[in-house]
Design a protein around this motif. Sequence first.
Motif, PDB file in Angstrom:
ATOM      1  N   LYS A 111      -7.097   4.118   0.254  1.00 55.84           N
ATOM      2  CA  LYS A 111      -6.048   3.108   0.441  1.00 55.84           C
ATOM      3  C   LYS A 111      -6.105   2.464   1.828  1.00 55.84           C
ATOM      4  CE  LYS A 111      -2.866   5.082  -2.969  1.00 55.84           C
ATOM      5  NZ  LYS A 111      -3.866   5.989  -3.566  1.00 55.84           N
ATOM      6  N   ALA A 150      -4.940   0.634   9.469  1.00 62.22           N
ATOM      7  CA  ALA A 150      -6.134   0.879   8.657  1.00 62.22           C
ATOM      8  C   ALA A 150      -7.261   1.436   9.524  1.00 62.22           C
ATOM      9  CB  ALA A 150      -6.571  -0.410   7.975  1.00 62.22           C
ATOM     10  N   GLU A 158     -17.077   0.486   0.343  1.00 63.27           N
ATOM     11  CA  GLU A 158     -15.899  -0.107  -0.302  1.00 63.27           C
ATOM     12  C   GLU A 158     -15.185   0.912  -1.188  1.00 63.27           C
ATOM     13  OE1 GLU A 158     -17.073  -4.831  -0.700  1.00 63.27           O
ATOM     14  OE2 GLU A 158     -17.797  -3.420  -2.223  1.00 63.27           O
ATOM     15  N   THR A 165     -11.339   2.074  -0.666  1.00 61.57           N
ATOM     16  CA  THR A 165     -10.376   1.891  -1.752  1.00 61.57           C
ATOM     17  C   THR A 165      -9.737   3.217  -2.151  1.00 61.57           C
ATOM     18  OG1 THR A 165     -11.622  -0.018  -2.572  1.00 61.57           O
ATOM     19  CG2 THR A 165     -10.084   1.040  -4.108  1.00 61.57           C
ATOM     20  N   LEU A 171      -7.888  -4.677   7.988  1.00 64.36           N
ATOM     21  CA  LEU A 171      -6.833  -5.680   8.111  1.00 64.36           C
ATOM     22  C   LEU A 171      -5.762  -5.354   9.135  1.00 64.36           C
ATOM     23  CD1 LEU A 171      -6.356  -6.852   4.414  1.00 64.36           C
ATOM     24  CD2 LEU A 171      -7.994  -7.606   6.162  1.00 64.36           C
ATOM     25  N   THR A 172      -5.612  -4.076   9.479  1.00 66.61           N
ATOM     26  CA  THR A 172      -4.537  -3.694  10.399  1.00 66.61           C
ATOM     27  C   THR A 172      -4.991  -2.587  11.337  1.00 66.61           C
ATOM     28  OG1 THR A 172      -3.676  -1.978   8.921  1.00 66.61           O
ATOM     29  CG2 THR A 172      -2.787  -4.214   8.639  1.00 66.61           C
ATOM     30  N   GLU A 229      -6.947  -0.902   3.762  1.00 63.50           N
ATOM     31  CA  GLU A 229      -7.036  -2.330   3.462  1.00 63.50           C
ATOM     32  C   GLU A 229      -8.202  -2.976   4.205  1.00 63.50           C
ATOM     33  OE1 GLU A 229      -2.943  -3.168   4.723  1.00 63.50           O
ATOM     34  OE2 GLU A 229      -2.602  -3.900   2.678  1.00 63.50           O
TER      35      GLU A 229
END
Length: 210
Positions: free
Chosen positions: A190, A14, A183, A187, A10-11, A192
């Motif tokens: 941390k 990340a 995944e 997770t 997402l960023t 995203e």
Amino acid sequence: MEVEVKLRLLTAAAHLRLTTLLTPFHLRTLHQRNIFFDTPKNDLSLRRAVLRLRFLQNAAVSAASSSPPRCIVSLKAKPTLANGISRVEEDEEEIEYGIGKECVDSPAKLSDIGSRVLKRVKEEYGFKDFLGFVCLGGFENVRNVYEWRGVKLEVDETKYDFGNCYEIECETEEPERVKTMIEEFLTENKIEFLNSDMTKFAVFRSGKLP
């Protein structure tokens, strides 16, 4: 049939965190330029097909480790992307780099290449030649490749004219198992992410980030 797990980071933070964590497993970095072709009426796109030239260069650690640039012509057809798992029919082959560069400026020169993939495009989609084709443009991609937990992870930073996207790709014959493994790792650390719901080509054509 190419089957891949595709997860969108997402960023930029990340992406940086993931590539930092994966540093011990790094194999190579590839700089890719992806260029697409179609008719002015989008005849290929309307039939769910994509014709791409990919120019790629390994990022050299030193002059001695550098390798010559390459060009790959690809035909992708009938793609599906659901729940972060992509399935697409893909055929590709390497062509001469210099000829590929000429085709970007003059797409009609695709007709002069003795390519099995380009022959398929003509036969399967009913083109006599490529004289009416145009270059759609494309995007840059920096791909870091890792050998991690028995799979090959590709972590991409894709640079469009309208912004950057970050994505994990992993080709596998066990997409559900591998997706769960990735995944869980993201997770736990941390990082995203979401399931990718658009191909890079679809993002490029939309003209906006997902």
